[in-house]
Design a protein around this motif. Structure first.
Motif, PDB file in Angstrom:
ATOM      1  N   LEU A 443     -29.660  34.163  -2.993  1.00  0.00           N
ATOM      2  CA  LEU A 443     -30.642  34.075  -2.345  1.00  0.00           C
ATOM      3  C   LEU A 443     -32.043  33.627  -3.725  1.00  0.00           C
ATOM      4  N   ALA A 444     -32.100  34.716  -4.378  1.00  0.00           N
ATOM      5  CA  ALA A 444     -32.778  34.284  -5.411  1.00  0.00           C
ATOM      6  C   ALA A 444     -32.483  32.976  -6.274  1.00  0.00           C
ATOM      7  N   TRP A 445     -31.444  32.531  -6.509  1.00  0.00           N
ATOM      8  CA  TRP A 445     -31.026  31.246  -7.221  1.00  0.00           C
ATOM      9  C   TRP A 445     -31.391  30.070  -6.309  1.00  0.00           C
ATOM     10  N   ILE A 446     -31.570  30.246  -4.888  1.00  0.00           N
ATOM     11  CA  ILE A 446     -31.903  29.240  -4.049  1.00  0.00           C
ATOM     12  C   ILE A 446     -33.604  29.189  -4.415  1.00  0.00           C
ATOM     13  N   PHE A 447     -34.152  30.335  -4.490  1.00  0.00           N
ATOM     14  CA  PHE A 447     -35.575  29.980  -4.618  1.00  0.00           C
ATOM     15  C   PHE A 447     -36.043  29.545  -5.725  1.00  0.00           C
ATOM     16  N   ILE A 448     -35.218  29.769  -6.847  1.00  0.00           N
ATOM     17  CA  ILE A 448     -35.569  29.150  -8.326  1.00  0.00           C
ATOM     18  C   ILE A 448     -35.079  27.755  -8.359  1.00  0.00           C
ATOM     19  N   ASN A 449     -34.255  27.302  -7.978  1.00  0.00           N
ATOM     20  CA  ASN A 449     -33.532  25.857  -7.647  1.00  0.00           C
ATOM     21  C   ASN A 449     -34.685  25.080  -7.096  1.00  0.00           C
ATOM     22  N   ARG A 450     -35.346  25.578  -6.116  1.00  0.00           N
ATOM     23  CA  ARG A 450     -36.432  24.769  -5.258  1.00  0.00           C
ATOM     24  C   ARG A 450     -37.539  24.337  -6.403  1.00  0.00           C
ATOM     25  N   ASP A 451     -37.813  22.860  -5.792  1.00  0.00           N
ATOM     26  CA  ASP A 451     -38.942  22.380  -6.661  1.00  0.00           C
ATOM     27  C   ASP A 451     -39.916  22.325  -5.567  1.00  0.00           C
ATOM     28  N   GLY A 452     -41.009  23.087  -5.534  1.00  0.00           N
ATOM     29  CA  GLY A 452     -42.148  22.959  -4.836  1.00  0.00           C
ATOM     30  C   GLY A 452     -41.439  23.323  -3.280  1.00  0.00           C
TER      31      GLY A 452
END
Length: 896
Positions: A443-452
């Motif tokens: 879940l954290a990696w998903i947040f970090i991979n987001r660009d905006g």
């Protein structure tokens, strides 16, 4: 080799035979007695040359046009050139200067000469170390492979250097990494399992070295131990262990998107009985963490450092700023010709200059921190690298304030991530808790991979936003209580819908990709409906209705292309395409040639089902009826197509596409979930072919078991297979689900970082492409599968199924299973499962509306129960597999 050159209207075929015939010779402006060199016939090796004059030149005439990639020069330890030029000529008269060394330091010089050829090579000496001439112990002329790329150049150097002085990937060994960043930011760092930190995409790295007992300690001299803070937070560390001394490198990103910074902490801890004294070097080197074989979108390996400048405590590397907030004992920088930084560090020394420029982008530098750590004590050093423009804080050399600054930033970062990742609490026995930690980390990696607002599967190779990945990842987010980021994503992606209703398959900085991938249309509608399912937000749903209607119209236009008489009455293959959407390359297996992919069609069916539901929810009854009719017609054509295709190819499983009859269970999973066609159809319609659907997963399980048990050869797989864990849960085969879960958990690399790359190779050290790491579409598949083990919505009877994938070992452990605030379509559910003797008790509660099909509690154990009570009232009839719950809270006691 094999090239033809024109020289004075004479043709010369240049090959190995010509090289042998045209023997190379050497010449020099002067040679001292006994200083005449030896040279091989090709001019590749020269040895033992000596010239006593300050102004000298040395030339090698190959006597044919030779491709040259570079030089390796071993100088005499005393009489070496501090400055010289490398010159090339096609006739020995006109010379081109191709490389200049201005401040050489002797030893071995590597000269980088990409894409050069010449008949004659000349070294023009312009300055010696002691003014007494020059001595070359050995000179080697390298071929074009030596400098075909900067990566090849450094790989050649690494192969001749002590192991540990250069990145592991230059030795053709895989080295795994994870991401460091802030939710939604456009910039992220990487840290690898050796403690090297790449400060930004395509940028330089910070690499640790220790100098203890007059010896340089590198990654090759220590054991390493990666970890995450609290075992799941996205704050990675790597610990070096060498005797009683430990070095821990910790990296995290502080701040908010657009104003964030990488913070690296280096902790020296003395676990020995005597004081630990030495130097910590943090080298700034022109190498990424992303290895060279990561070729997609962004080339990995070498990174450019054209300039390093030290000013007022700041280190400026290209346009990046490095801020040593812990004051270093020294800083030095060097261009490549004056010696790579490790040449100095090997001797515990630093370059005398604090600035460096390098035309090839090979500059490097290092910070030095002296330490003297008593037994049982530790010492920390901190470095900050802003991801964006420096905003005035922090400043260099903060003294005691450095620890305060980092501790405050760290505390705020931990609190932020706990607030994002701990909305759902699932506690399992200690041996199984890594499963939940892996869910939270992904879940954290998903947040970090987001660009905006853009949900992306990766930060390097796959830094693009697909609706395919995004719709399924959005579901994973919603299942863990994350709503706002999903809303932002759908709102943002909706803006890229084309006027004709087409949903682009992918969006990036260049805009929408025009490639036709026909799964995208159904995925978009599915994402819209999923957000409504978990929020009940009809006001927002209304804002998306026009987009949904346009998407359905586009789907209808696609189907019309396959509704003609050609497809209705044509060849068996054409008839198998009747009523489907056209071929596409949405499935990577069909990228070479588009196919009529059932992956596309399952998502089209999902989209049509959801479009009918959305219209009904919004009171658009006419459109609801039309969309429902389209749904039913498409389902009929889809399953008729499958039956024809299976007959055409004589297979007894659901194929991946019409044309090939290929086996692809990882694709067919979409039919089970999210298409939710298992158990359908309703109202007597033809359903997904059986027994072929079950046959598909029997065939997969046989393959999976042989692979797991080492009975068949395999090279690699993609962890998209994580979604098969959920398929086994939906098929009521939870023992198989746990076999798959345990197998895939073992292939997290490194396991402590709770992540998968897009590709897992059987040989962990294989120097092969692995996609992004972490790859968060694979991670979202894992989240959705694990969530199904605890709860899922069953579409065919509108029920809520609880506990379908609980492992017997979890249930029987005295710690029990505890679930808090797990979101569903009907509200958040909580429950506890405890076993004692021959009984299992389940306490169900939560803010949950009981759905029309009721709540179905599956037997927590694999065996059947023989008796059951609900709120102390005995049930007269039990089937041993599941019981129906009509209201909450409820206490269920099962006897086995």
């Amino acid at each position: 080799k094999g090239k033809i050159f024109i020289d004075n209207f004479r043709f010369e075929s240049i090959d190995d035979d010509a090289a042998r015939i045209a023997r190379a010779d050497v010449d020099a402006s002067s040679m001292s007695k006994g200083g005449e060199p030896t040279i091989d016939e090709k001019g590749t090796f020269l040895a033992n040359w000596r010239g006593t004059n300050e102004q000298e030149w040395l030339s090698i005439n190959f006597n044919y046009l030779k491709e040259i990639g570079g030089l390796v020069i071993d100088w005499d330890s005393i009489d070496y050139a501090s400055s010289y030029e490398v010159q090339l000529s096609d006739d020995g008269k006109d010379w081109a200067s191709v490389y200049t060394v201005a401040n050489g330091n002797g030893g071995r010089d590597y000269i980088y000469l990409p894409e050069k050829d010449a008949r004659v090579l000349r070294i023009n000496f312009t300055g010696s170390r002691n003014g007494k001439g020059y001595r070359i112990a050995r000179l080697e002329v390298k071929g074009p492979e030596f400098s075909s790329s900067a990566n090849d150049f450094f790989a050649a150097i690494a192969g001749e250097s002590p192991k540990g002085l250069f990145p592991k990937y230059f030795l053709k060994q895989q080295c795994y990494w994870t991401i460091v960043g802030t939710s939604g930011d456009t910039k992220e760092a990487l840290i690898n399992e050796l403690g090297t930190i790449e400060v930004d995409k395509l940028r330089f790295s910070l690499e640790p070295f220790l100098f203890v007992g007059n010896k340089l300690v590198t990654w090759n001299d220590v054991s390493t131990e990666p970890s995450l803070e609290n075992r799941y937070l996205p704050i990675p560390s790597v610990k070096w262990k060498s005797g009683g001394m430990e070095l821990t490198v910790r990296a995290f990103s502080a701040g908010v998107a657009g104003n964030s910074a990488l913070i690296a902490t280096y902790t020296i801890e003395n676990k020995g009985s005597t004081p630990s004294k030495g130097r910590l070097f943090i080298a700034l080197r022109p190498f990424q963490v992303n290895p060279p074989w990561q070729w997609l979108n962004n080339p990995g390996g070498a990174a450019r450092i054209d300039s390093i400048r030290y000013e007022n405590g700041f280190i400026h590397v290209q346009d990046k700023t490095v801020i040593p907030i812990s004051q270093p004992a020294a800083f030095g920088a060097t261009n490549f010709d004056s010696g790579d930084i490790v040449e100095y560090l090997q001797n515990g020394a630093m370059p005398s200059s604090q600035n460096a420029r390098d035309a090839n982008g090979f500059a490097s530098g290092a910070l030095k921190y002296d330490f003297d750590v008593p037994s049982g004590a530790s010492r920390e050093f901190h470095i900050v690298v802003p991801f964006h423009a420096w905003n005035g804080s922090p400043t260099p050399n903060m003294g005691d304030g450095a620890d305060i600054y980092v501790n405050l930033a760290h505390s705020a970062t931990v609190q932020f991530w706990e607030s994002k990742l701990d909305k759902v609490h699932i506690t399992l026995p200690e041996s199984a808790q890594p499963v939940i930690n892996t869910v939270k980390s992904n879940l954290a990696w998903i947040f970090i991979n987001r660009d905006g607002p853009g949900i992306q599967p990766g930060s390097r190779s796959y830094e693009r936003s697909w609706i395919r990945d995004g719709s399924l990842t959005s579901t994973a987010l919603l299942e863990l209580g994350v709503k706002n980021e999903v809303k932002q994503y759908i709102d943002w992606y909706s803006g890229y819908q084309l006027p004709g209703g087409k949903i682009p398959c992918v969006v990036d900085g260049r805009g929408a990709d025009p490639t036709a991938e026909h799964d995208s249309h159904g995925e978009y509608i599915y994402a819209v409906m999923q957000y409504y399912n978990f929020t009940g937000d009809t006001v927002w749903l209304r804002t998306k209705f026009e987009h949904v209607v346009k998407t359905v119209r586009y789907i209808q236009s696609l189907r019309a292309e396959r509704k003609s008489d050609v497809y209705k009455h044509g060849t068996p293959e054409q008839r198998a395409c009747y009523g489907l959407v056209p071929e596409s390359i949405s499935h990577e297996g069909y990228s070479a040639k588009p196919m009529h992919s059932y992956w596309d069609d399952f998502f089209i069916l999902r989209g049509l089902k959801d479009a009918a539901s959305i219209a009904g929810i919004l009171g658009e009854q006419k459109l609801a009826g039309e969309f429902a009719a389209e749904r039913d017609d498409f389902r009929k054509d889809l399953y008729a197509s499958m039956r024809i295709a299976m007959s055409n190819k004589n297979v007894d499983y659901i194929p991946g596409c019409v044309e090939l009859g290929d086996f692809d269970a990882t694709s067919t999973t979409i039919g089970i979930h999210p298409a939710n066609e298992l158990g359908n159809p309703a109202r007597g319609q033809a359903g997904i072919p059986e027994p072929q659907l079950h046959n598909t997963f029997e065939k997969y399980y046989d393959y999976f078991t042989e692979r797991k048990d080492g009975k068949i050869a395999w090279e690699a797989y993609t962890p998209y297979e994580n979604r098969v864990i959920g398929s086994f849960v939906f098929l009521d085969q939870k023992e198989r689900a746990h076999e798959a879960l345990n197998f895939f958990m073992k292939d997290r690399r490194p396991s402590a970082w709770n992540q998968w790359a897009e590709v897992v190779h059987r040989d962990p050290a294989a120097p092969k492409f692995i996609g992004d790491m972490p790859h968060t579409w694979c991670g979202s598949d894992f989240i959705r599968s694990v969530r199904a083990m605890f709860v899922y919505e069953r579409e065919d009877d509108t029920s809520l199924v609880v506990g379908a994938g609980l492992a017997d070992a979890w249930v029987n452990d005295t710690a029990g299973i505890h679930v808090r605030n797990l979101p569903t379509y009907y509200g958040d559910i909580s429950y506890d499962v405890m076993a004692a003797a021959n009984k299992v008790s389940v306490v169900l509660r939560g803010d949950v509306r009981v759905p029309p099909g009721r709540i179905i509690l599956k037997s927590p154990l694999s065996k059947k129960f023989t008796g059951a009570t609900i709120d102390r009232k005995r049930l007269r009839k039990v089937n041993g597999k599941e019981i129906v719950i009509h209201r909450l809270p409820a206490l269920i006691e099962l006897t086995y």
